[in-house]
Design a protein around this motif. Structure first.
Motif, mmCIF file in Angstrom:
data_model
loop_
_atom_site.group_PDB
_atom_site.id
_atom_site.type_symbol
_atom_site.label_atom_id
_atom_site.label_comp_id
_atom_site.label_asym_id
_atom_site.label_seq_id
_atom_site.Cartn_x
_atom_site.Cartn_y
_atom_site.Cartn_z
ATOM 1 N N VAL A 13 0.562 71.469 -84.554
ATOM 2 C CA VAL A 13 0.072 70.478 -83.599
ATOM 3 C C VAL A 13 0.903 70.579 -82.327
ATOM 4 O O VAL A 13 2.108 70.335 -82.329
ATOM 5 C CB VAL A 13 0.139 69.053 -84.185
ATOM 6 N N LEU A 14 0.261 70.980 -81.256
ATOM 7 C CA LEU A 14 0.952 71.139 -79.981
ATOM 8 C C LEU A 14 0.973 69.806 -79.243
ATOM 9 O O LEU A 14 -0.010 69.076 -79.257
ATOM 10 C CB LEU A 14 0.212 72.162 -79.110
ATOM 11 N N TYR A 15 2.093 69.500 -78.623
ATOM 12 C CA TYR A 15 2.084 68.309 -77.779
ATOM 13 C C TYR A 15 2.985 68.481 -76.571
ATOM 14 O O TYR A 15 3.953 69.230 -76.579
ATOM 15 C CB TYR A 15 2.482 67.054 -78.575
ATOM 16 N N GLY A 16 2.610 67.802 -75.499
ATOM 17 C CA GLY A 16 3.439 67.699 -74.313
ATOM 18 C C GLY A 16 3.458 66.235 -73.920
ATOM 19 O O GLY A 16 3.166 65.380 -74.764
ATOM 20 N N ASP B 146 6.575 71.243 -79.775
ATOM 21 C CA ASP B 146 6.796 70.593 -78.495
ATOM 22 C C ASP B 146 6.807 71.672 -77.422
ATOM 23 O O ASP B 146 7.673 72.541 -77.415
ATOM 24 C CB ASP B 146 8.151 69.863 -78.543
ATOM 25 N N ILE B 147 5.819 71.618 -76.525
ATOM 26 C CA ILE B 147 5.725 72.699 -75.542
ATOM 27 C C ILE B 147 6.378 72.345 -74.215
ATOM 28 O O ILE B 147 6.209 73.051 -73.223
ATOM 29 C CB ILE B 147 4.246 73.108 -75.304
ATOM 30 N N ARG B 148 7.142 71.262 -74.201
ATOM 31 C CA ARG B 148 7.819 70.888 -72.955
ATOM 32 C C ARG B 148 9.115 71.684 -72.823
ATOM 33 O O ARG B 148 9.486 72.475 -73.677
ATOM 34 C CB ARG B 148 8.106 69.391 -72.956
ATOM 35 N N VAL C 243 -4.165 70.142 -80.923
ATOM 36 C CA VAL C 243 -3.549 69.441 -79.806
ATOM 37 C C VAL C 243 -3.435 67.960 -80.166
ATOM 38 O O VAL C 243 -4.395 67.376 -80.677
ATOM 39 C CB VAL C 243 -4.414 69.615 -78.536
ATOM 40 N N LEU C 244 -2.274 67.386 -79.908
ATOM 41 C CA LEU C 244 -2.081 65.959 -80.191
ATOM 42 C C LEU C 244 -2.842 65.132 -79.158
ATOM 43 O O LEU C 244 -2.654 65.294 -77.954
ATOM 44 C CB LEU C 244 -0.589 65.622 -80.156
ATOM 45 N N GLN C 245 -3.680 64.252 -79.690
ATOM 46 C CA GLN C 245 -4.501 63.413 -78.813
ATOM 47 C C GLN C 245 -3.630 62.633 -77.821
ATOM 48 O O GLN C 245 -2.718 61.904 -78.224
ATOM 49 C CB GLN C 245 -5.292 62.435 -79.685
ATOM 50 N N GLY C 246 -3.901 62.836 -76.531
ATOM 51 C CA GLY C 246 -3.200 62.052 -75.509
ATOM 52 C C GLY C 246 -1.741 62.391 -75.294
ATOM 53 O O GLY C 246 -1.093 61.808 -74.429
ATOM 54 N N GLY C 247 -1.196 63.272 -76.079
ATOM 55 C CA GLY C 247 0.196 63.664 -75.898
ATOM 56 C C GLY C 247 1.172 62.546 -76.211
ATOM 57 O O GLY C 247 0.819 61.528 -76.813
#
Lengths: 206, 196, 173
Positions: free
Chosen positions: A107-110, A67-69, A133-137
């Motif tokens: 898997v990166l997601y924001g 989670d990159i947030r 990268v997670l599709q669509g976040g």
């Protein structure tokens, strides 16, 4: 005697500089901008929400969600088992070993995909593999997995199957009554994405 | 970006030609530093001449800092260079045998070629010995095979094994080398011998 | 750069130059320096020429053939070692050190020196194959790229030589 001092005068400062630069700066950078452009254009870094949901439910050990947030946003909501590495920290020495490895699938997601794509490009430029990268976040995650829309009747069968899966997954992951380990094992296939073959190391040896 | 051969900036034949040029540099520096003299080489182990220690470690720290700086500037891709794989037992046993050969023969393979190039007969005999030794290994390979392949560790870096950054380890190596040079010069004063 | 008593290069300058040669080997060819590998190439070629049937039937040569296709003499290390001979000769010629001689301590005979040189060479030959590289190929090049194996080889070679130095002191001092 004197030449040793001269040597020391040159080499100690150089040693200090190299000791002081962050680790990622001296790591291998084997990916050319053209290669990255190709990868971005073909969307090879994208992992669909369905694939990730399947892996989470199957407790696939190779999956690592990142989670990159910001930590505050992470506190409020995160995907199960996710690690929080805010995008500003991705280059710190602390996380290098997580991004630069060949075992797990990161898997990166924001919230959307802008930030996770930015992070992915930086990591890719450093030559790191196995980051996705997670599709669509998270927004798309909520839309597809948490609250999937039922397909209309004219939709083909596989759309309906997909909906069923999403509904089940949403319930499992959203804290519904269905137990996590149920059923889905058999349908799980590991998401394998083939990358372009790397240039080979030099063969050598004495 | 380097290595030039991997990135197909030079052809295989150019690579061989440059190998020859690099070899000239290698041989020239070794000979000019006195590595063609077995008594100078052996002097390190008795403290009367530590030129081996100085040249060897100065070269090691120069090259390792150089590689890290090249990587920092994006001139070389360190993931593409050859790293000798580590097989623990064969590395140790081989090293011990080589150490015994070093103190008895007074050369190592590279320096013996330098010595032979300027007419040292002991160096030529040493090279003859090398050929016999390699032949013993290739002919007797089944005897060595088990040890040769035992305890494979991949191609790890010391810095990783110690959990240090490459740069930090290189800096420590620099400090260790300078410390050894200081000790070496002290030993040369303590056990003085004439030049040969 | 030459000091009064020696016409050899200053060792630190020599070291820096050697380091730069090593660095250029990495930059150009992606590999470190070596020596013993060239001898192995020569041995394999000789055996294949002199006793082709034997080479066919012996595991080592067969493996070598499959892992190193083509003429074994057409290898990086062979060219590099030819360069070493040329470079060493050049430096010796410039410094006026070209001379056939057997170098040894005044306390031993030439014969004894040569016998020890042969024994040392044999041991180094076996050891370098077992240890996957000699002082240059494994220890020096390995230390430059911070490989664990390089440091192990270095410690084993120099440690053993130091440990045995006392027994062979008559040969050198």
């Amino acid at each position: 005697m004197k030449s040793r001092v001269i040597l020391a005068a040159f080499i100690i400062p150089l040693g200090l500089i190299i000791a002081a630069v962050p680790a990622y700066k001296t790591l291998s950078t084997s990916v050319s901008p053209e290669e990255i452009l190709n990868e971005v254009r073909s969307g090879i870094q994208i992992i669909t929400t369905d694939e990730v949901a399947e892996m989470i439910i199957a407790k696939d050990p190779s999956l690592l969600l990142i989670d990159i947030r910001s930590p505050e946003e992470f506190e409020k909501f995160n995907l199960p088992g996710a690690l929080n590495i805010p995008i500003d920290n991705i280059l710190s020495d602390e996380w290098i070993d997580i991004f630069d490895q060949n075992i797990k699938m990161n898997v990166l997601y924001g919230n959307g995909t802008t930030k996770s794509n930015e992070a992915w490009m930086i990591l890719r430029q450093l030559g790191f593999e196995n980051n996705y990268v997670l599709q669509g976040g998270l927004n798309y995650w909520a839309e597809t997995i948490m609250n999937p829309k039922p397909p209309s009747n004219i939709n083909p069968d596989d759309e309906i199957a997909k909906y069923d899966f999403r509904k089940g997954a949403g319930q499992a992951l959203g804290g519904g009554s269905i137990s996590v380990n149920q059923g889905n094992e058999s349908t799980t296939k590991k998401a394998v994405i083939k990358r372009k073959k790397k240039k080979k190391r030099v063969a050598g040896g004495c | 970006m380097g290595p030039l051969i991997v990135n197909e900036i030079i052809s295989q034949n150019t690579n061989y030609l440059l190998a020859f040029v690099i070899g000239i540099g290698f041989g020239f520096v070794l000979e000019a530093s006195g590595f063609s003299s077995s008594r100078k080489l052996a002097g390190m182990f008795y403290g009367y001449d530590t030129v081996v220690l100085k040249v060897f470690f100065t070269a090691a720290i120069t090259a390792s800092l150089g590689l890290l700086f090249f990587s920092l500037f994006g001139w070389i891709d360190l993931s593409l260079i050859y790293i000798n794989p580590t097989y623990l037992w064969s590395a140790i046993t081989g090293g011990v045998i080589m150490g015994a050969g070093f103190i008895m023969g007074g050369f190592c393979p590279g320096t013996s070629f330098c010595g032979a190039a300027i007419g040292k007969i002991d160096a030529m005999i040493f090279i003859a010995g090398l050929f016999i030794g390699v032949l013993i290994f290739t002919e007797g390979y089944p005897l060595f095979e088990k040890m040769y392949m035992a305890e494979f560790l991949g191609a790890p870096k010391v810095s990783d094994s110690l959990g240090l950054k490459d740069g930090v380890f290189a800096f420590l190596l620099v400090l260790a080398a300078l410390g050894m040079f200081w000790a070496g010069e002290w030993a040369e004063k303590k056990f003085p011998r004439e030049e040969y | 750069m030459n000091s009064k008593k020696s016409n050899y290069l200053n060792p630190y300058l020599g070291g820096v130059l050697l380091g730069l040669v090593l660095l250029s080997a990495y930059y150009i060819s992606g590999r470190g320096l070596g020596a013993s590998g060239a001898i192995k190439s020569a041995i394999v070629t000789t055996v294949e020429t002199v006793a082709p049937a034997h080479a066919e039937n012996t595991e080592f040569y067969r493996d070598y053939k499959t892992t190193h296709p083509g003429n074994p003499l057409k290898s990086w290390l062979v060219f590099e070692m030819l360069g070493v001979l040329a470079g060493g000769f050049l430096s010796g010629a410039i410094a006026g050190r070209l001379k056939f001689k057997v170098e040894h301590s005044p306390r031993i005979t030439s014969k004894r020196r040569l016998a020890f040189a042969l024994m040392g060479g044999i041991l180094f030959g076996v050891g370098s194959q077992l240890g996957r590289g000699c002082t240059s190929g494994s220890a020096l090049s390995g230390m430059a790229n911070l490989s664990l194996g390089g440091f192990i080889s270095m410690a084993a070679i120099f440690g053993t030589a130091f440990a045995l130095a006392w027994f062979f002191r008559k040969n050198w001092i």
